[in-house]
Scaffold this motif. Structure first.
Motif, short mmCIF file in Angstrom:
data_model
loop_
_atom_site.label_atom_id
_atom_site.label_comp_id
_atom_site.label_asym_id
_atom_site.label_seq_id
_atom_site.Cartn_x
_atom_site.Cartn_y
_atom_site.Cartn_z
N HIS A 614 -3.28 -0.66 34.69
CA HIS A 614 -3.48 -1.48 33.49
C HIS A 614 -4.64 -2.46 33.69
N HIS A 618 -8.61 -2.83 31.77
CA HIS A 618 -9.38 -3.98 31.30
C HIS A 618 -10.76 -4.00 31.96
N LYS A 639 -2.02 4.26 29.73
CA LYS A 639 -2.00 4.10 31.18
C LYS A 639 -1.04 5.11 31.77
N GLN A 716 -8.44 -10.74 27.22
CA GLN A 716 -7.86 -9.91 26.17
C GLN A 716 -6.45 -10.37 25.88
N CYS A 718 -2.90 -9.29 25.58
CA CYS A 718 -2.29 -8.11 26.19
C CYS A 718 -0.89 -8.46 26.64
N HIS A 722 0.25 -6.80 35.09
CA HIS A 722 -1.04 -6.75 35.78
C HIS A 722 -0.92 -7.15 37.25
ZN LIG Z 1 -3.99 -4.68 28.42
#
Ligand SMILES: [Zn+2]
Ligand SMILES: [Zn+2]
Length: 925
Positions: A614, A618, A639, A716, A718, A722
């Motif tokens: 993920h 980005h 993803k 972003q 989101c 992450h």
């Molecule tokens: Zn994202």
């Protein structure tokens, strides 16, 4: 039922000495200072009286009028807000293009869930209305691109039961009308001539009283007081037949058309001359359009007359043309020849401005959504430019407008226009053959080519109706082009719907609290404890709702977590995780029991792979923007565990060099090991700081949005999981790029361990190939090329050997028998080869002027090829038919060359022995 009449009895009207009247022509109720006034003032009850007699003493340009409006409201306590993009689908998912300033604040501000960026505020919002595309240039007043100047105030009732994001009243109807009056006064208008017409408004489930403001025949503003919502028990029935009641929030929604106000100040014959004077001069000169004084005056008088008529669309224009020609005492064809090129030029100026807004705000042409609408406008513009004979490049025309509008990405805009023009040219080349075929099909019939076919030709081949008309005329077919053709096309692409099924599911879950999402606290944690709040039966397995969870539900292109939930002795597998309205549903194979205390265990390795992929997504998106340009936006993303893909809006193929550069930029961020931070700012703060580019993966709901910052490089909105630092990704490898549709490029890549595995797979393949070729891996490309060249050479050699063999056989092979048929020689021959060989041999005989009957028993069946030279009266098809019958089969073909056969190989020789008699019999017949 009540009506809204009382809603219009404003103190302001009374204090200022207004009277309420009903129009003696149309019956509309209106307010005026002129006690003798009988008509509402709006066409058709009145003319456009400002043409050649401007309504304000000073002429204004577009820019001057915009500034006059915004600073007037700034001086009256409003905050000036920057306009939003014309692509409204970047902050809301129910519409594509911005069509009014209120779109900027829907749905969250108007519903009271989030506060407006300022209250009260003023804005001049660029809008695009595709519905008007066919009217532009022709009616003298329609533009597709326009700016809606506005002031808005957001109020809530004192006695509201709920909390709203804004409180109390800023101002309401009296003040709104007072501002409007004062604005007119500040520009020097004659206030006696203004009428305020009562015209209740309904739209999108809301309603309220509204006022149309008319001055010298033109509608200059609409003052909407949005204060009601649809309610089956409501006491007000509105013009849509539904009943409405008052809401807790009440909103001032005004619209002042910048183009109309500018036009009013200049009094030109058409709106286009007031708003695009430079573009029109340039286009006229470029197209070589010159007029004598007499022609100029004729055109002006015609435009003025049509301005006085009630022309709402193209239909009326054609009808009116005769009338106008009559009134002016000129031939209608002469008038048309004078006016039509100008109409095209007006449309070109308008469309160029529309394209500048679209591309300036980052729309990339494609076959879907806003990209499709942009493509349609561009193609129509190109067609108009060609028709009227403008030879300035289209990218220059769009750039002129982009410069005026102050866009900074002008180089990209030009590049997009040029690429799109090239694509269009190719499409036309391919498509014109389609049209020719279709025209031929309808040429002999009484029917015109139907509209459905026109829409299809346009949608699939980009062919515009006027091109169909041209080609059809050449081939004698009729075409019926609807006047609103482009509006019809736009309609087909503008519909966005919601499913009833989803609504039903949402209702089931409404009573459950939102699930607490632990995965945002610590994205690396995999164990947690929770309580089972509810269990839903499903066709297969169960959906479990917990009070809190570490399981990430599928969303934003990230697959759901997997793992287990354990309740005492029972452990159930989590097969899928979904979120509905904040409630997380764990799909499991067994019922853990409602009210149970459970332990959850997330599959950590899977989670880690998804996190790495993920964050890598980005990074790839960021790198692509860096390498390809700022217009690049995400069109979709998925993803995965072994690889992920990111679809990017870009107008051409991504080259190998660009791929390498994207890879380099992304991996540099990995090596820099920058932190990946999350924050939850208010959406307006986030939008103000970073713009709508935040929403690459779609627009999230809620007042606060979760932002993911990768160092200082990328930010972003989101909701995914992450890594903590980019170094954890290890490596990113682009596996391939491919076009998924026009204007969308897919980048497939792998991250972390999967990147190494992918590289190893490629390397393994290379090593295998090297082993087979018995060379060093680095020598594979060169060796493979050499082998390939040799292989091609051998293929050619085999071909020529086969031909030589066939010729040798023809000139007297062992089994060949020659017989005489009345002066013509026939060769009868058994040759156990494949079909190619048989045909080649037969051809060789025929070229020698001989009849050939070749039989083969190869492949376990009997087959024949018969060839007859020109001028010999034997039917090859009949010969094959007879011979094939003797081997238990059939066959036939044309009289000069035929083939066939049957299963009985043993009978092949007898059949060939009978061939001379068969030939003779058929020759006599
Ligand atoms: Zn994202
Ligand atoms: Zn009227």
């Amino acid at each position: 039922m009540s009506d809204l009449e009382a809603e219009y009895r404003l103190d302001y009207f009374e204090e200022e000495g207004f009277v309420r009247r009903e129009c003696s022509s149309c019956g509309a109720a209106f307010w005026t200072r002129d006690v003798d006034r009988e008509l509402c003032g709006e066409p058709p009850c009145a003319d456009y009286s400002f043409i050649d007699d401007p309504g304000f003493p000073e002429p204004y340009t577009l820019a001057e009028m915009r500034e006059a409006f915004l600073s007037f409201f700034e001086d009256h306590g409003h905050e000036r807000i920057d306009p939003y993009p014309v692509a409204a689908n970047r902050w809301r998912d129910d519409v594509l293009l911005t069509q009014a300033s209120i779109y900027d604040f829907q749905p969250l501000v108007t519903s009271g869930e989030t506060p407006p960026p300022a209250n009260p505020l003023t804005i001049s919002q660029p809008c695009i209305r595709m519905q008007d595309i066919d009217n532009v240039g022709k009616t003298g007043r329609h533009t597709m691109a326009f700016e809606m100047m506005a002031h808005h105030a957001f109020n809530t009732r004192e006695d509201a039961e709920q909390d709203y994001a804004y409180e109390g009243e800023v101002y309401w109807k009296d003040q709104t009308v007072a501002y409007c009056d004062e604005l007119f006064e500040s520009l020097g208008a004659d206030l006696e001539e203004i009428t305020y017409i009562e015209d209740p408004w309904v739209g999108g489930g809301n309603a309220g009283p509204a006022i149309e403001v008319i001055y010298k025949g033109a509608e200059l503003a609409t003052l909407v007081f949005m204060c009601m919502e649809r309610d089956p028990d409501g006491e007000y029935e509105m013009k849509d037949g539904h009943t409405y009641s008052f809401m807790d929030t009440y909103i001032v929604d005004t619209g002042y058309g910048l183009e109309r106000w500018t036009w009013m100040s200049q009094g030109t014959a058409t709106v286009y001359e007031a708003i695009y004077p430079d573009a029109i001069d340039f286009l006229k000169e470029n197209a070589g359009i010159e007029h004598t004084d007499e022609e100029r005056s004729l055109i002006h008088r015609a435009a003025k007359l049509s301005g006085r008529l009630d022309i709402d669309d193209v239909d009326d224009v054609e009808d009116a043309r005769d009338d106008i020609a009559d009134k002016l005492g000129v031939d209608v064809d002469r008038l048309r020849a004078l006016v039509e090129p100008l109409e095209d030029i007006y449309a070109i100026a308008d469309h160029s401005r529309t394209l500048a807004y679209m591309f300036g705000d980052g729309i990339v042409p494609s076959n879907v959504g806003t990209g499709y609408l942009a493509r349609m406008v561009l193609r129509r513009t190109k067609r108009l430019v060609d028709t009227v004979g403008v030879d300035a490049p289209l990218d220059e025309l769009v750039d002129m407008q982009a410069e005026r509008l102050g866009y900074e990405n002008r180089d990209t805009i030009r590049e997009i226009v040029r690429t799109e023009e090239r694509k269009y040219r190719k499409t036309l080349e391919r498509g014109s053959r389609k049209v020719e075929a279709l025209a031929d099909e309808y040429a002999g019939t009484d029917e015109p080519i139907p509209t459905a076919e026109l829409l299809e030709l346009y949608d699939s081949h980009g062919i515009q109706p006027d091109m169909v008309v041209e080609i059809a005329a050449e081939r004698g077919a009729d075409v019926d082009v609807p006047d609103d053709f482009y509006a019809l096309v736009a309609d087909r692409h503008e519909e966005i719907g919601a499913s009833a099924e989803e609504e039903e599911r949402d209702e089931r879950l409404r009573d459950l609290p939102e699930t607490e999402k632990l995965y945002y606290d610590d994205q690396g944690r995999t164990e947690f404890e929770a309580i089972v709040l509810d269990v839903f039966d499903r066709e297969e397995g169960y959906d479990v709702v917990l009070d809190q969870t570490m399981f990430y539900p599928e969303g934003g292109g990230q697959p759901a977590d997997r793992g287990q939930i354990t309740a005492g002795e029972t452990t159930v597998d989590v097969l899928d995780v979904q979120e509905v309205d904040g409630v997380v549903l764990h799909h499991v194979d067994d019922d853990p029991g409602k009210g149970e205390f459970v332990r959850g265990q997330v599959d950590g390795e899977r989670r880690d792979r998804l996190r790495a992929h993920h964050t890598a997504t980005h990074l790839i998106g960021h790198a692509a923007r860096e390498v390809l340009g700022d217009h690049v936006r995400q069109a979709g993303a998925q993803k995965g565990l072994d690889s992920s893909r990111l679809d990017l809006r870009h107008f051409e193929r991504i080259t190998r060099e660009q791929v390498r550069e994207i890879e380099r930029v992304a991996n540099e961020l990995v090596r820099d090991d920058v932190p990946v931070r999350q924050e939850w700012p208010h959406r307006h703060e986030a939008e103000a700081e970073h713009g709508f580019d935040l929403y690459q993966g779609g627009v999230p709901p809620g007042t606060n949005v979760r932002l993911i910052h990768v160092g200082d490089a990328d930010v972003q909105a989101c909701a995914g999981t992450h890594v903590e630092r980019t170094g954890e990704i290890g490596a990113i490898k682009v596996l391939k790029t491919e076009p998924v549709q026009d204007g969308v490029e897919r980048v497939v890549f792998a991250a972390a361990g999967a990147a190494i595995e992918a590289t190893q797979r490629t390397e393994d393949a290379l090593y295998d190939a090297a082993a087979t070729l018995d060379v060093d891996p680095l020598d594979v490309p060169e060796t493979a090329e050499r082998f390939f060249e040799e292989w091609k050479g051998r293929g050619k050699e085999i071909e020529s050997l086969k031909e030589a063999l066939a010729e040798a056989r023809a000139s007297g092979g062992a089994d060949a028998e020659e017989v005489d048929l009345d002066g013509t020689t026939a060769v009868i021959q058994r040759l156990d080869g494949d079909a190619d060989e048989l045909r080649a041999t037969a051809n060789a005989h025929v070229e020698d002027g001989k009849v050939a009957v070749i039989g083969s028993g190869a492949g376990g069946s009997a087959s024949f090829v018969v060839g007859v030279p020109d001028g010999v009266e034997i039917n090859a098809g009949a010969v094959v038919g007879d011979l094939a019958g003797r081997v238990g089969g059939g066959g036939g073909g044309p009289p000069d060359f035929a083939q066939g056969g049957g299963p009985d190989v043993d009978a092949l020789d007898d059949a060939l022995a009978a061939a001379p008699d068969v030939l003779r019999t058929l020759q006599e017949a």
